[in-house]
Design an enzyme around this catalytic site. Structure first.
Site, PDB file in Angstrom:
ATOM      1  CG  PHE C 116      -3.149   8.707  28.515  1.00  0.00           C
ATOM      2  CD1 PHE C 116      -4.003   7.750  29.038  1.00  0.00           C
ATOM      3  CD2 PHE C 116      -1.788   8.589  28.776  1.00  0.00           C
ATOM      4  CE1 PHE C 116      -3.510   6.691  29.802  1.00  0.00           C
ATOM      5  CE2 PHE C 116      -1.294   7.547  29.548  1.00  0.00           C
ATOM      6  CZ  PHE C 116      -2.161   6.599  30.065  1.00  0.00           C
ATOM      7  CD  GLN C 236     -10.996   1.238  32.069  1.00  0.00           C
ATOM      8  OE1 GLN C 236      -9.962   1.385  32.692  1.00  0.00           O
ATOM      9  NE2 GLN C 236     -11.592   2.241  31.456  1.00  0.00           N
ATOM     10  CG  HIS C 238      -5.589  -1.230  30.788  1.00  0.00           C
ATOM     11  ND1 HIS C 238      -4.744  -1.536  29.742  1.00  0.00           N
ATOM     12  CD2 HIS C 238      -5.292   0.032  31.155  1.00  0.00           C
ATOM     13  CE1 HIS C 238      -3.971  -0.488  29.502  1.00  0.00           C
ATOM     14  NE2 HIS C 238      -4.276   0.471  30.339  1.00  0.00           N
ATOM     15  CG  LEU C 248      -1.935  -1.601  33.109  1.00  0.00           C
ATOM     16  CD1 LEU C 248      -3.181  -2.362  32.797  1.00  0.00           C
ATOM     17  CD2 LEU C 248      -2.252  -0.405  33.979  1.00  0.00           C
ATOM     18  CD  GLU C 251      -5.307   4.512  27.595  1.00  0.00           C
ATOM     19  OE1 GLU C 251      -5.438   4.461  28.829  1.00  0.00           O
ATOM     20  OE2 GLU C 251      -6.180   4.845  26.811  1.00  0.00           O
ATOM     21  NE  ARG C 282      -7.189   3.037  30.237  1.00  0.00           N
ATOM     22  CZ  ARG C 282      -6.720   3.268  31.435  1.00  0.00           C
ATOM     23  NH1 ARG C 282      -7.365   2.824  32.480  1.00  0.00           N
ATOM     24  NH2 ARG C 282      -5.609   3.945  31.598  1.00  0.00           N
ATOM     25  CG  HIS C 348      -7.035  -1.375  34.832  1.00  0.00           C
ATOM     26  ND1 HIS C 348      -5.836  -1.563  35.467  1.00  0.00           N
ATOM     27  CD2 HIS C 348      -7.089  -0.055  34.534  1.00  0.00           C
ATOM     28  CE1 HIS C 348      -5.200  -0.412  35.554  1.00  0.00           C
ATOM     29  NE2 HIS C 348      -5.929   0.531  34.994  1.00  0.00           N
ATOM     30  NE  ARG C 390      -9.847   4.659  35.882  1.00  0.00           N
ATOM     31  CZ  ARG C 390      -8.592   4.672  35.448  1.00  0.00           C
ATOM     32  NH1 ARG C 390      -8.080   5.769  34.943  1.00  0.00           N
ATOM     33  NH2 ARG C 390      -7.853   3.585  35.518  1.00  0.00           N
TER      34      ARG C 390
END
Lengths: 232, 129, 577
Positions: C116, C236, C238, C248, C251, C282, C348, C390
């Site tokens: 990730f 954030q 995304h 979304l 990821e 991100r 996001h 994050r």
């Protein structure tokens, strides 16, 4: 493009009976039925009431009847149901207001099948082991989002609200076939009742209605088989 | 109100035991058996005997062989039980008023026993004149 | 109108709220108030995975996870809290499995883990498989499992109750006031401890992955009660939301090997993040996409790029990424097995929020002065474990780790103290009057119009790239919108299920949050993590290595305070991927 949306309206504080509202909406190619409903609520009739949250088919809030079939409003593309779209609340559950139904009976059936992992053995220090094959056995029924589209599309449920319903059976299945669970006997006993799994007439409406494409009738059949073989 | 619904469902499980389970199982098993037995019966009646040839004498002759009587007895039991149980399901699903449910299911049960008994009696006791 | 009394009240029934309720209910009387049925909470939309250094597939250590999180936060995260997060992550994931969560499994039968963005081995050497997953429905599984456990343990739920205000007197929280959506009744919930777990506020922006119901309720209520909010400028975006819809695309696609391509078919992340490439953090990826689009390399010159998973093969996509395959097929009519997906950055996650300590207690200043009896956990809280940005999979960990700690602490606290009497008996009446004003208002403004204007100015001026000018314009516009909000009228005048009224209340919350965000962004004259100022493009540790606290004063104006960043193991360094 312009579409006509016919919505079954009902305001408990004003209406004695439901009535049909008709609205003309200008929509984009990529719009969903939910977008049309929002457009009507925000710009034409602020009293239109419906549940919704995530807007992409994962929370299950906006299950309703669209052109006669139980669907999630956020997943139905307008271009697939245009030019006239009929929207009604789910069947089989009491209507509170417009497209909002009372979900309590549905959740009561859910709770009745003990939808939690039952295993009183002391757990190991790390995760309980489970092979990919064992995991696969109940994968389908883990997808359930409790949207109620299946149970409220089932004629057996319409005729008899005491029937535990496809969704509850799916939730029970998810645990009965989970190798880590030890409550299969208890749950099978609950489902052995006349209003349990035996009220299923294999109509298949549930499988058609499920927005997560869970093979519900198959899962119900697996539970029936498990019951039979446990008695043979 | 709905918690008691759950309690009632669980209570029902205790009371009725496995009746519904076996009823369901019977429908599946008898369904398959009936498919085979009925097809064979039709085949025999159409292609071996010939439908236009069927009369009292032909039936009497057939029933001289005890195996045919047994076959027809099974056909009767499976077909009528399967059918009557199906009718019971329909009453269960569509008739909500408790008075009518009890009445109709009682009538069905009586009819079931009446017809099965009559049919079995005929098969066993038939003597060609 | 009713009066309820509990030891502990949890507001919000997502991952953090349910975990807290599960723990609190073991030793104290607990009730959960949620404006949605719990399984509708947005935790269920989380896809990719929950990060924990289990080391099932490759060697891994919580210290590495800690380093990745600190670096990912652009060194703004509080390292003591991050240590708690990463240490307890392992135990909490195993606990979830014991509760029945159906994780995917390795051939040996252990919890499966995948790559990730931003998660590395050996302090940044190479990607590491740390994300524990259940297909691409990890959030759904966590939400369902926690709800199941709550049902099993007879936790009391008040479903479809919207909390309108807290009862805070003399620095002590004594409960809250809630509106029963089904009947329109207003109730007082008197308690010894209240936890806010109400989630984020993506609906401030027009393109967002967030649900319609994510309107920053808990955070706005705190702001209005004089409780400061922390790090609001850090929001954030995304990198991979479906073009125009904002939905979304996890990821996890890039975790399985998917790559981003521009108009020229180039894997442009190689230029922006040579080591981790598409698995960089991100904020780095979102900025890269924006820059590519700005320089004219968006697909067909439009404002999106391609996420290419065609080389992964049908097997991998159907088995490991079935959800996103479904989204793309349903909403775009595309098949990810054979076609690339159009993606753009989407609003996001809120790194900022209600400031708390590591036990989820709400604190109001740099001295960590608590509001006794008030807790916050989940996205609405700022511990701070995410700092300026994050990492993926860290939110699900955040929910369960701090939900658990908060639940434990609030129950222990409730068992130590007596129920505090409520002094102000008119609070319920004031809330009722506010609702009455909204209901009986005859103004010409419409909720939908104001909301759309707010979302547009936020998307244009307060998103991935910001300038002082644009932010000031946003602040002014938001002030205008707040003024116009005083003149809205609601069409539905009924009592039962008045969604129209609730949307008006939610808009009020969104406007407050948007204002706090824009003001905080204007105030911070540096670029760090997700907050990018084109007029201040460099990170400025000398002046800005601190948390922002924005507080609304009695007269409606805002003031800023600051809180130092807790640094223990890792000194701030340049952030390269």
């Amino acid at each position: 493009m312009e579409v006509t949306v016919r919505i079954k309206r009902y305001d408990p504080e004003k209406d004695g009976e439901p009535w049909w509202g008709e609205y003309k909406v200008e929509v984009d190619e990529t719009d969903r039925v939910l977008d049309a409903l929002h457009y009507i609520k925000w710009y034409q009739d602020g009293t239109l009431t419906f549940r919704r949250s995530c807007g992409h088919g994962i929370c299950g809030s906006d299950a309703m009847r669209i052109n006669g079939y139980n669907r999630l409003a956020c997943k139905v593309l307008i271009r697939d149901v245009a030019p006239v779209i009929t929207v009604e609340p789910l069947l089989g559950l009491p209507v509170i207001k417009d497209l909002v139904v009372d979900m309590e009976p549905f959740f009561a059936h859910y709770r009745a099948v003990m939808p939690w992992l039952i295993n009183d053995e002391p757990p190991p220090p790390r995760e309980r082991l489970q092979s990919p094959e064992e995991r696969e056995l109940f994968d389908d029924t883990t997808k359930c989002i409790l949207c109620a589209a299946c149970t409220t599309s089932c004629p057996a449920f319409w005729l008899r609200g005491e029937y535990v319903g496809p969704a509850a059976i799916v939730q029970a299945h998810r645990f009965i076939f989970d190798s880590r669970d030890r409550g299969a006997v208890q749950r099978l006993e609950i489902l052995n009742a006349p209003d349990g799994v035996w009220r299923c007439r294999t109509i298949f409406n549930c499988t058609n209605a499920c927005p997560r494409e869970i093979e519900i009738t198959k899962a119900i059949a697996e539970v029936k088989k498990a019951l039979i073989f446990s008695r043979l | 109100m709905f918690e008691s619904l759950a309690a009632r469902t669980a209570h029902q499980a205790e009371r009725s035991g496995n009746f519904e389970l076996w009823a369901w199982f019977f429908m599946r098993v008898s369904g398959v058996i009936l498919l085979l037995m009925v097809l064979f019966h039709l085949f025999w009646m159409h292609f071996v005997i010939g439908v236009e040839n069927i009369n009292f004498a032909v039936v009497a002759e057939r029933w001289e062989n005890p195996l045919w009587r047994i076959y027809d007895l099974f056909l009767l039991i499976f077909a009528w039980t399967h059918g009557a149980n199906g009718m019971r399901y329909i009453i269960e699903d569509y008739v909500h008023a408790p008075g009518w449910r009890v009445t109709l299911k009682t009538v069905l049960l009586l009819l079931y026993f009446a017809l099965i008994s009559m049919g079995a009696y005929v098969i066993f006791t038939f003597r060609a004149p | 109108m009713a009066y309820f009394q509990y030891d502990c009240i949890v507001v919000g029934a997502g991952g953090a709220g349910l975990m807290a309720a599960l723990y609190a209910s073991r030793s104290a009387s607990t009730a959960v108030l949620s404006k949605l049925y719990p399984t509708r909470s947005h935790t269920g939309a989380a896809q990719g995975g929950i990060g924990a250094a289990l080391g099932n597939v490759e060697e891994d250590h919580w210290e590495w996870h800690m380093y990745d999180t600190i670096k990912g936060s652009d060194y703004l995260g509080d390292q003591d809290a991050i240590e708690v997060l990463c240490r307890e992550a392992i135990d909490v994931v195993i606990e979830l499995e014991h509760m029945g969560l159906p994780f995917d499994r390795t051939p040996e039968g252990k919890i499966a883990q995948r790559n990730f963005g931003g998660h590395t081995r050996n302090y940044g050497e190479a990607p590491v498989k740390r994300a524990c997953h259940a297909a691409d429905r990890t959030g759904h599984m966590i939400l369902q499992t926690l709800y199941q456990q709550c049902i099993k343990n007879h936790v009391t739920f008040f479903d479809e109750f919207q909390v309108l205000d807290l009862i805070v007197e003399d620095g002590v929280c004594k409960g809250c006031i809630a509106y029963e959506i089904a009947t329109g009744e207003i109730h007082t919930f008197h308690a010894k401890a209240v936890m806010l777990a109400t989630g984020g506020w993506g609906k401030c922006w027009s393109v967002t992955s967030n649900a319609f119901t994510l309107t920053g309720d808990g955070a706005a209520i705190c702001l209005r009660n004089g409780i400061p909010l922390e790090d609001m400028e850090f929001y954030q975006f995304h990198p991979t939301g479906i073009y125009k819809l904002g939905i979304l695309i996890t990821e996890g696609v890039r975790g399985e090997g998917g790559v981003l391509r521009n108009n020229l078919g180039e894997r442009f992340m190689e230029r922006y993040a040579p080591t981790l490439k598409d698995l960089a953090s991100r904020d780095v990826v979102s900025r890269a996409i924006y820059l590519e689009i700005r320089e004219g390399r968006g697909i067909d010159g439009k404002e999106y790029v391609h996420l290419d998973a065609t080389h992964l093969g049908r097997e991998v996509i159907e088995k490991k990424l079935p959800e996103i395959a479904d989204f793309v097929r349903t909403y775009l009519g595309l098949d990810p097995v054979t076609q690339p997906m159009p993606v753009q950055p989407t609003a996001h996650y809120a790194m900022g929020g209600i400031p708390t300590d590591v036990d989820a207690r709400v604190i109001v200043d740099a001295q960590n002065t608590p509001v006794y009896g008030l807790y916050a956990a989940g996205e609405v809280a700022c511990v701070s474990v995410h700092g300026a940005n994050r990492l993926g999979t860290n939110s699900l960990v955040d929910l369960v780790v701090f939900g658990r700690r908060g639940g434990r602490h609030m129950a222990a606290f409730a068992n130590e103290i007596d129920l505090q009497p409520i002094q102000d008996r008119d609070r319920e009446k004031r809330v009722r009057d506010q609702l009455e004003r909204l209901l009986s208002g005859t103004g010409k403004e419409k909720v939908a119009t104001l909301r759309k204007e707010m979302q547009k100015i936020m998307m244009d001026n307060v998103s991935v790239f910001r300038t002082g000018e644009g932010l000031q314009e946003a602040v002014d516009k938001l002030r205008e919108l707040k003024e116009r909000y005083q003149h809205i009228s609601v069409e539905d005048k009924g009592k039962q299920f008045n969604q129209d009224l609730m949307e008006a209340v939610e808009l009020g919350n969104l406007l407050d949050i948007a204002e706090a965000t824009a003001l905080s962004a204007l105030n911070r004259t540096e670029s760090r993590g997700a907050h990018s100022r084109e007029d201040y493009p460099e990170r400025d540790d000398k002046n800005w290595l601190k948390h922002t606290l924005i507080r609304r004063q009695e007269d409606g104006s805002y003031c800023f305070d600051y809180k130092p960043v807790v640094i223990t193991k890792f000194q701030p360094a340049e952030r390269k991927y």
